[in-house]
Design a protein around this motif. Structure first.
Motif, PDB file in Angstrom:
ATOM      1  N   LYS A  18       0.811  -1.219   0.000  1.00 44.75           N
ATOM      2  CA  LYS A  18       0.000   0.000   0.000  1.00 44.75           C
ATOM      3  C   LYS A  18       0.845   1.269   0.000  1.00 44.75           C
ATOM      4  N   ILE A  19       2.104   1.166   0.434  1.00 42.44           N
ATOM      5  CA  ILE A  19       2.992   2.325   0.389  1.00 42.44           C
ATOM      6  C   ILE A  19       3.148   2.816  -1.049  1.00 42.44           C
TER       7      ILE A  19
ATOM      8  N   ALA B 273       5.791  -7.643  -7.174  1.00 42.38           N
ATOM      9  CA  ALA B 273       6.415  -8.943  -6.905  1.00 42.38           C
ATOM     10  C   ALA B 273       6.526  -9.157  -5.406  1.00 42.38           C
ATOM     11  N   LEU B 274       6.259 -10.378  -4.962  1.00 43.91           N
ATOM     12  CA  LEU B 274       6.409 -10.764  -3.556  1.00 43.91           C
ATOM     13  C   LEU B 274       7.600 -11.695  -3.435  1.00 43.91           C
ATOM     14  N   ASP B 275       8.543 -11.325  -2.572  1.00 46.73           N
ATOM     15  CA  ASP B 275       9.798 -12.065  -2.440  1.00 46.73           C
ATOM     16  C   ASP B 275       9.788 -12.844  -1.126  1.00 46.73           C
ATOM     17  N   ALA B 276       9.254 -14.071  -1.193  1.00 43.76           N
ATOM     18  CA  ALA B 276       9.025 -14.852   0.025  1.00 43.76           C
ATOM     19  C   ALA B 276      10.316 -15.209   0.755  1.00 43.76           C
TER      20      ALA B 276
ATOM     21  N   ASN C  86      -2.974 -14.144  -1.040  1.00 41.79           N
ATOM     22  CA  ASN C  86      -4.337 -13.839  -1.477  1.00 41.79           C
ATOM     23  C   ASN C  86      -4.775 -12.452  -1.013  1.00 41.79           C
ATOM     24  N   GLU C  87      -4.353 -12.066   0.179  1.00 39.68           N
ATOM     25  CA  GLU C  87      -4.715 -10.749   0.685  1.00 39.68           C
ATOM     26  C   GLU C  87      -4.167  -9.651  -0.233  1.00 39.68           C
ATOM     27  N   VAL C  88      -2.919  -9.799  -0.654  1.00 34.97           N
ATOM     28  CA  VAL C  88      -2.319  -8.810  -1.544  1.00 34.97           C
ATOM     29  C   VAL C  88      -2.972  -8.874  -2.926  1.00 34.97           C
ATOM     30  N   ALA C  89      -3.214 -10.072  -3.419  1.00 36.78           N
ATOM     31  CA  ALA C  89      -3.831 -10.222  -4.744  1.00 36.78           C
ATOM     32  C   ALA C  89      -5.214  -9.591  -4.775  1.00 36.78           C
ATOM     33  N   ASP C  90      -5.994  -9.802  -3.722  1.00 36.70           N
ATOM     34  CA  ASP C  90      -7.336  -9.197  -3.666  1.00 36.70           C
ATOM     35  C   ASP C  90      -7.244  -7.672  -3.754  1.00 36.70           C
ATOM     36  N   TRP C  91      -6.326  -7.115  -2.975  1.00 33.89           N
ATOM     37  CA  TRP C  91      -6.177  -5.652  -2.947  1.00 33.89           C
ATOM     38  C   TRP C  91      -5.689  -5.119  -4.291  1.00 33.89           C
ATOM     39  N   LEU C  92      -4.696  -5.775  -4.882  1.00 37.41           N
ATOM     40  CA  LEU C  92      -4.126  -5.300  -6.140  1.00 37.41           C
ATOM     41  C   LEU C  92      -5.141  -5.417  -7.269  1.00 37.41           C
ATOM     42  N   ALA C  93      -5.922  -6.490  -7.282  1.00 41.35           N
ATOM     43  CA  ALA C  93      -6.949  -6.649  -8.308  1.00 41.35           C
ATOM     44  C   ALA C  93      -8.002  -5.548  -8.188  1.00 41.35           C
ATOM     45  N   GLU C  94      -8.390  -5.240  -6.966  1.00 44.33           N
ATOM     46  CA  GLU C  94      -9.384  -4.184  -6.761  1.00 44.33           C
ATOM     47  C   GLU C  94      -8.829  -2.823  -7.178  1.00 44.33           C
TER      48      GLU C  94
END
Length: 586
Positions: free
Chosen positions: A440-441, A454-457, A480-488
């Protein structure tokens, strides 16, 4: 086993190069429909690219909403159920390519449904024949199905003479294009007399007149036109069906769609467009088709289009989104491939991208892109994967072991790659921070049409962990939390699809990967294989990561400048199977 990087070095550099795929071009289509009670097939040119003004309406049974017929077993039954309220006859073929091609040719010429006998769907086939009210069945390729006694089963011997006897058409041999798109495209463009795979009678395509049907009456068609036939006599002509009132809707197919499904839709009079990827946003032509529907339905054939809810969403995006990817189009992949530099503006210690100014990095990268361009059938564009948050050996003021770059610090690199017609991916190394909080930053940067995430696990730590002591991991729930937010965010800002990249080089790095929700048409899910070392090490990692991987992921590959022994050349990289869409250098 995949190469174990359990002791990562702080200076190792990462880079991702996204290679993108094929741009769809529309095929000229000829629809096949049966008129009256005869066996004549009318040629109908594809007019779906313009609104349906002045045309008869689509038949009511197709509804008004986008719909997917998944046809999971590729039998064509689900398609027959929708497109044929009834039929006096049907063609049933075995799954072998030659039988499918010949069955499609006959079904199209006669305007009848084509069904596939899979070996396990006998009851379902019998039920569909009964629903259709078909009194005649033509078995192609030795198909054997137990049918009601009221059904007469005729066996095709695969000769051109039999084709002519069955359809009343002089066969016009057509050599099959055995690429997935090519063959389906040929079926959509068949004229009534075209015979796929046609060969001389002495070398029949499907030579099996011994199909057994314990209940139906068998007759052999075409073995020797003048010779005696079994009881029941030779079938002079396949019966045809009166044309429906109302048109069939636009139909979309793609690699993975069954031949029987395409042939049955075509035989019912539908215009079928074969896309190179199962998404209506794949090309300007397919976008024009969707935007020109004028309220009419569209039917997709095959489970790769997703379920009907997912497909409805993709068609909505096709109609409403106007912003485009670099080089055009709405999808990240296919349509282009990407070659990327990885790094951070602070300097070369965190990747090759930071070794030069933004403009110098673009110029240097474009020299590499030029080496890839002749190796790809798709356009190759430059990309930066910019480390936005950097895992740190110290907790920092916020105690999360990650240093978050000011978005404005990253903007010069985004501007430079944008001016070069390229793409940017923001990489998160979260430490103990929540990935969603870090993402979100960079909301304002992610509102740009050519910026992905990109998510760097590797650098996602537990509450008691610190960087460099272990390889981190992330749970699917947090992805999934990040994907939901980014898709929205993408949808709310009318943006084209965004790259959503998941880095992985150990299976444990993404826990419960199979539960990641891929039902976000706003996102292109990219799995980035980050293994380094020898070719054997890298392929061991690559192969392990792709085990049981959902086919909706696009594959990315990383070349390590210092740690690969030796580093792959562009030619070697492009020979990898499957060929990566995103190639990065670190």
């Amino acid at each position: 086993m995949p190469h174990d990087r359990s002791t990562p070095t702080p200076n190792r550099r990462r880079m991702i190069s996204l290679l993108c795929g094929v741009v769809l071009t529309g095929t000229g289509l000829i629809a096949c429909s049966v008129e009256g009670s005869g066996d004549r097939v009318s040629d109908q040119s594809n007019a779906q690219s313009s609104p349906a003004q002045g045309r008869e309406p689509v038949a009511e049974r197709y509804g008004t909403e986008p719909r997917v017929l998944s046809d999971v077993d590729r039998s064509g039954i689900e398609v027959s159920e929708l497109f044929f309220p009834d039929a006096p006859a049907a063609v049933i073929a075995t799954p072998e390519p030659a039988a499918q091609q010949r069955g499609a040719s006959i079904a199209l010429a006669a305007g009848l449904p084509l069904l596939t006998a899979t070996g396990t769907n006998g009851p379902a086939l019998a039920a569909e024949i009964e629903r259709l009210g078909a009194g005649e069945v033509l078995a192609v390729g030795g198909a054997a199905v137990e049918l009601p006694e009221t059904v007469t089963v005729h066996t095709d011997d695969g000769t051109p003479a039999a084709f002519e006897a069955l359809t009343g058409r002089t066969p016009n041999p057509v050599t099959p294009d055995n690429t997935p798109v090519g063959l389906l495209g040929q079926i959509t463009a068949l004229n009534a007399g075209d015979l796929l795979g046609a060969v001389p009678a002495e070398d029949p395509v499907v030579a099996d007149t011994g199909a057994e049907n314990p209940t139906g009456t068998e007759t052999a068609v075409g073995t020797e036109p003048d010779s005696p036939t079994p009881s029941g006599g030779n079938l002079d002509r396949l019966p045809t069906r009166d044309r429906d009132k109302g048109r069939a809707p636009l139909v979309l197919a793609a690699p993975g769609t069954g031949i029987a499904a395409v042939a049955t839709a075509r035989a019912a009079g539908a215009d079928v467009e074969v896309l190179e990827y199962a998404d209506p946003r794949v090309s300007e032509h397919s976008l024009e088709l969707i935007r020109g529907l004028d309220g009419e339905p569209v039917i997709a054939l095959g489970q790769l289009f997703g379920d009907s809810e997912h497909f409805t969403r993709t068609t909505e995006l096709a109609r409403t989104v106007t912003a485009e990817q670099p080089g055009g189009g709405q999808l990240v992949f296919p349509g282009r491939r990407m070659v990327a530099y990885y790094g951070h503006p602070s300097g070369g210690a965190l990747g090759i991208m930071g070794e030069r100014t933004p403009g110098e990095s673009v110029a240097h990268l474009n020299e590499l892109v030029a080496q890839y361009a002749p190796l790809s059938e798709e356009p190759v564009i430059p990309a930066f994967e910019i480390i936005a948050t950097v895992a740190s050996g110290s907790p920092g003021p916020d105690g999360d072991y990650s240093n978050e770059a000011d978005p404005e610090e990253l903007r010069p690199y985004i501007d430079a790659i944008t001016d070069a017609g390229g793409y940017a991916v923001l990489d998160l190394q979260p430490g103990r921070a929540r990935l969603i909080d870090q993402a979100k930053i960079y909301t304002d940067l992610l509102k740009l049409p050519n910026v992905g995430l990109a998510l760097d696990a590797e650098w996602k730590l537990g509450p008691d962990e610190v960087p460099l002591q272990q390889v981190g991991h992330v749970q699917a729930e947090e992805v999934n939390e990040v994907a939901d937010w980014l898709a929205e965010l993408t949808a709310d800002n009318n943006l084209p699809q965004k790259a959503f990249v998941l880095h992985q080089f150990q299976l444990q790095m993404i826990r419960d990967r199979e539960t990641i929700d891929l039902e976000h048409p706003e996102l292109a899910f990219v799995l980035h294989a980050d293994g380094h070392g020898t070719a054997g090490d890298k392929f061991a990692t690559f192969d392990a990561l792709r085990q049981d991987l959902d086919p909706r992921y696009f594959i990315a590959w990383k070349n390590f400048i210092d740690e690969d022994t030796p580093m792959f050349t562009p030619e070697q990289t492009m020979e990898i199977t499957p060929r990566p869409w995103f190639v990065s250098y670190q």
